[in-house]
Design a protein around this motif. Structure first.
Motif: not given
Length: 136
Positions: A50-54, A71-78, A87-90, A104-115
């Motif tokens: 849900x956080x990724x969708x937001x 924007x690149x979000x760190x695992x700590x940010x999430x 560690x659990x988020x990772x 993952x695309x470097x430090x960025x992420x591509x999310x399959x929102x519909x899936x």
């Protein structure tokens, strides 16, 4: 703004203004629901999804592979967003990647929102049928 002031403005406003107002209002209620997901007994995996969708709705750009988070979000940010440890988020982000909901695309992420949305809905329905109110 008072109700009287609002009532004085609205009779002369075009329909598009009402639609925009309604859309903004619903977006804020939706965000409140997302932020309070822990009250809905969602597991960590669902809270991260849900956080990724937001984040996609605020910072994402549609492309052929899905929604690119500009924007690149760190695992700590999430982790801070969902109330978990880094560690659990990772672990859960790696799971989302294995399940092909995220690339993952470097430090960025591509999310399959519909899936990802379909998966969350399917999981919620399955848990209701099994009588399992809390998932991890």
């Amino acid at each position: 703004m008072s109700w009287a002031d609002f009532g004085g403005i609205t009779p002369n406003a075009p329909e598009s203004a009402f639609k925009q107002f309604h859309s903004n209002d619903l977006k804020q209620w939706y965000r409140l629901l997302l932020r309070s997901s822990s009250f809905l007994n969602l597991g960590l995996h669902e809270r991260i999804a849900i956080a990724l969708l937001e984040l996609c709705s605020d910072f994402g750009v549609e492309e052929s592979r899905g929604t690119l988070l500009r924007v690149a979000f760190s695992h700590k940010d999430i982790a801070n967003l969902v109330g978990a440890t880094r560690p659990r988020v990772t672990e859960h982000l790696a799971r989302l990647e294995r399940e092909k909901f995220m690339i993952r695309q470097g430090r960025q992420m591509v999310v399959q929102v519909a899936k990802l949305l379909d998966s969350i809905n399917d999981q919620a329905g399955a848990d209701v049928l099994r009588g399992n109110p809390r998932r991890q």
